[in-house]
Design a protein around this motif. Structure first.
Motif, short mmCIF file in Angstrom:
data_model
loop_
_atom_site.label_atom_id
_atom_site.label_comp_id
_atom_site.label_asym_id
_atom_site.label_seq_id
_atom_site.Cartn_x
_atom_site.Cartn_y
_atom_site.Cartn_z
N ILE A 51 50.55 56.49 18.42
CA ILE A 51 51.89 55.91 18.35
C ILE A 51 52.41 55.92 16.92
O ILE A 51 53.60 56.08 16.68
CB ILE A 51 51.88 54.47 18.92
CG1 ILE A 51 51.50 54.52 20.39
CG2 ILE A 51 53.22 53.79 18.72
CD1 ILE A 51 51.26 53.16 21.02
N VAL A 52 51.51 55.77 15.97
CA VAL A 52 51.87 55.70 14.55
C VAL A 52 51.02 56.70 13.78
O VAL A 52 49.84 56.91 14.10
CB VAL A 52 51.62 54.27 14.01
CG1 VAL A 52 51.77 54.21 12.50
CG2 VAL A 52 52.58 53.29 14.66
N TYR A 53 51.62 57.34 12.77
CA TYR A 53 50.88 58.22 11.87
C TYR A 53 50.69 57.50 10.54
O TYR A 53 51.65 56.93 10.00
CB TYR A 53 51.64 59.53 11.65
CG TYR A 53 51.04 60.39 10.57
CD1 TYR A 53 49.85 61.08 10.80
CD2 TYR A 53 51.64 60.49 9.33
CE1 TYR A 53 49.28 61.85 9.81
CE2 TYR A 53 51.07 61.26 8.33
CZ TYR A 53 49.89 61.95 8.58
OH TYR A 53 49.32 62.70 7.59
N ILE A 54 49.47 57.50 10.02
CA ILE A 54 49.18 56.86 8.74
C ILE A 54 48.84 57.95 7.73
O ILE A 54 47.93 58.74 7.94
CB ILE A 54 47.99 55.88 8.86
CG1 ILE A 54 48.33 54.75 9.83
CG2 ILE A 54 47.64 55.31 7.48
CD1 ILE A 54 47.17 53.80 10.10
N ALA A 55 49.60 57.96 6.62
CA ALA A 55 49.34 58.88 5.51
C ALA A 55 48.79 58.06 4.35
O ALA A 55 49.35 57.03 4.01
CB ALA A 55 50.62 59.59 5.11
#
Length: 70
Positions: A51-55
């Motif tokens: 659901i979320v992308y973490i960079a």
């Protein structure tokens, strides 16, 4: 229906990310008045579910990848 604190925080995190901006977890905490350590745990779960992308890194942050209307 009973909504847990974790569910409430997750919905508030998604609300903060809904405009498509990339935000740090600190930005989300400040906007939604949430505790930092709990937000990070929820973000990891949202990342694992796609659901979320973490960079990570200097230009890092979180970005919504799923369509909230679905």
């Amino acid at each position: 229906m009973l909504i847990t604190r974790e569910t409430d925080y997750a919905l508030r995190i998604l609300r903060a990310l809904a405009d498509g901006q990339q935000l740090t977890s600190a930005d989300i905490c400040q906007r939604e008045i949430l505790p930092q350590n709990f937000v990070y745990k929820i973000l990891k779960k949202l990342n694992k579910s796609g659901i979320v992308y973490i960079a990570r890194g200097a230009e890092g942050g979180c970005k919504l990848t799923a369509d909230l209307k679905k």
